[in-house]
Design an enzyme around this catalytic site. Sequence first.
Site, PDB file in Angstrom:
ATOM      1  N   HIS A 433      39.424  97.222  -1.969  1.00 32.82           N
ATOM      2  CA  HIS A 433      38.467  96.385  -1.276  1.00 32.82           C
ATOM      3  C   HIS A 433      36.753  97.044  -1.609  1.00 32.82           C
ATOM      4  O   HIS A 433      36.376  96.771  -0.998  1.00 32.82           O
ATOM      5  CB  HIS A 433      38.703  96.332   0.013  1.00 32.82           C
ATOM      6  CG  HIS A 433      38.340  94.862   0.146  1.00 32.82           C
ATOM      7  ND1 HIS A 433      37.354  94.080  -0.170  1.00 32.82           N
ATOM      8  CD2 HIS A 433      39.102  94.309   1.119  1.00 32.82           C
ATOM      9  CE1 HIS A 433      37.433  92.763   0.340  1.00 32.82           C
ATOM     10  NE2 HIS A 433      38.561  92.878   1.158  1.00 32.82           N
ATOM     11  N   ASP A 437      36.361  92.323  -4.643  1.00 37.34           N
ATOM     12  CA  ASP A 437      36.877  91.365  -2.908  1.00 37.34           C
ATOM     13  C   ASP A 437      37.199  90.368  -3.430  1.00 37.34           C
ATOM     14  O   ASP A 437      37.939  90.038  -4.741  1.00 37.34           O
ATOM     15  CB  ASP A 437      34.930  90.902  -2.715  1.00 37.34           C
ATOM     16  CG  ASP A 437      33.610  91.804  -2.183  1.00 37.34           C
ATOM     17  OD1 ASP A 437      34.457  93.084  -1.701  1.00 37.34           O
ATOM     18  OD2 ASP A 437      32.812  91.658  -2.652  1.00 37.34           O
TER      19      ASP A 437
END
Length: 462
Positions: A433, A437
Amino acid sequence: MSENGKMTDVAMPQLAESLVSATIGKWLKKPGDRIEQYEPICEVMTDKVNAEIPSTMDGIMGEILAEEGRTVAVGEIICRISAVGSIEPETAAPAQSQPTSGQNTPAAGDSMRARYSPAVQSLAAEHRIDLNQVTGTGMGGRITRKDVLSYIEHGGPAKTATAAPVNPTAPDIQKPSASSASPFTGMLNQPQAEPSPPLGTVIPNVRHSGLHLTELPKIPTIEVEGAGVGRSEYFVDVTPIRSTIARNMRQSISEIPHAWTMIEVDVTNLVLIRNKLKDEFKRNEGVNLTYLAFLLKAVVNAIKDYPIMNSFWAVDKIVVKREINLSLAVGTEDSVMTPVIKRADQKNIAGLAREIDELARKTREGKLTLDDMQGGTFTVNNTGSFGSILSYPIINYPQAAILTFESIVKKPVVINDMIAVRSMANICLSLDHRILDGVICGRFLQRVKDNLEGFTLDTKLY
């Protein structure tokens, strides 16, 4: 190796450019054992693969300085070998033809020629080549990996090589006796190992769609402590390879903020095209046409559209790799290996199928090299081969993502307000992350889905 009195020190070699240490897995020789040149003396574990350290001389095993399970730095002494004495009397040259003292001193070039890298030794052992017959083009006449490959390609010594001068005082290397045989004599006489069953072997209750095609899961043999009757618990020794896996998994989880997503794919057309082409492909290529080859092609084409998936985190920047090198997670009895298909974007479906077959075979037979394990940029795991329908994989550090292909299951699906039975499969994705995304990964998975569902009976394998 360096001389230490009558003993020769054996140091941990640098098996790869980035390797700084390795763990002693198992000693194959004990003090007092006789050792032939090129014969493995111990097994070592690295972060990528297991390897054997061969002896570069004939001799007697001496003191072992690094015990099993110890991590040793490159260049550190691990054992000592006592050099074998001079040639036996029956094989020595006649007394009236003894060489002069000048002839007994090897030239500097000869000393370099006798130093073989682990890559050269491994290649020579695999193809059963006597390195004395190979012409070296390296510094001081040293034999390089390219020299061995050229020797294999030409089926013998290069035609440009000059004949060795006749020396009546030297032992006859063309007709060696038992005591002066080639270091590969023992290897040439060893019985061949039983071949693995062909990938097409039909075994009940095993899903034939990935890397685990030929055998039911085996229960690993593990040495334990305190497994006596009446005890409520027992201890399992942690092997070096399991310790390495634990360290890598802990590093991935602790440094990478994992996120997870999945998508469902209709692979009915994929099942039809594979069933149509697999028998002919097996006859022509000699390997199985698996669902995984089609999946890899779909993933590669999706990465081309979303190259950020082919990246890794570098503190103050994101490094995007131009080459698409797919790591395949392959399970063995006691570990998980990730051999790499290099430049997967330059291969068609047939080429990917051949690579899958070769890497799966080398993994099962324990013949993976460090080169097979390095350079991966994106990992694919065929967890459906175990019957899994959903999984949450741990990212192969330092890559940005890992994708799993789950089991193909027939389900009732609503199409145009009508119910139809279709072959469905889940595709799961774990992502870093820091780099990725949900939007970009959702689009990436949708592209993989479109590519898989876009296969038709007219799809070309070549």
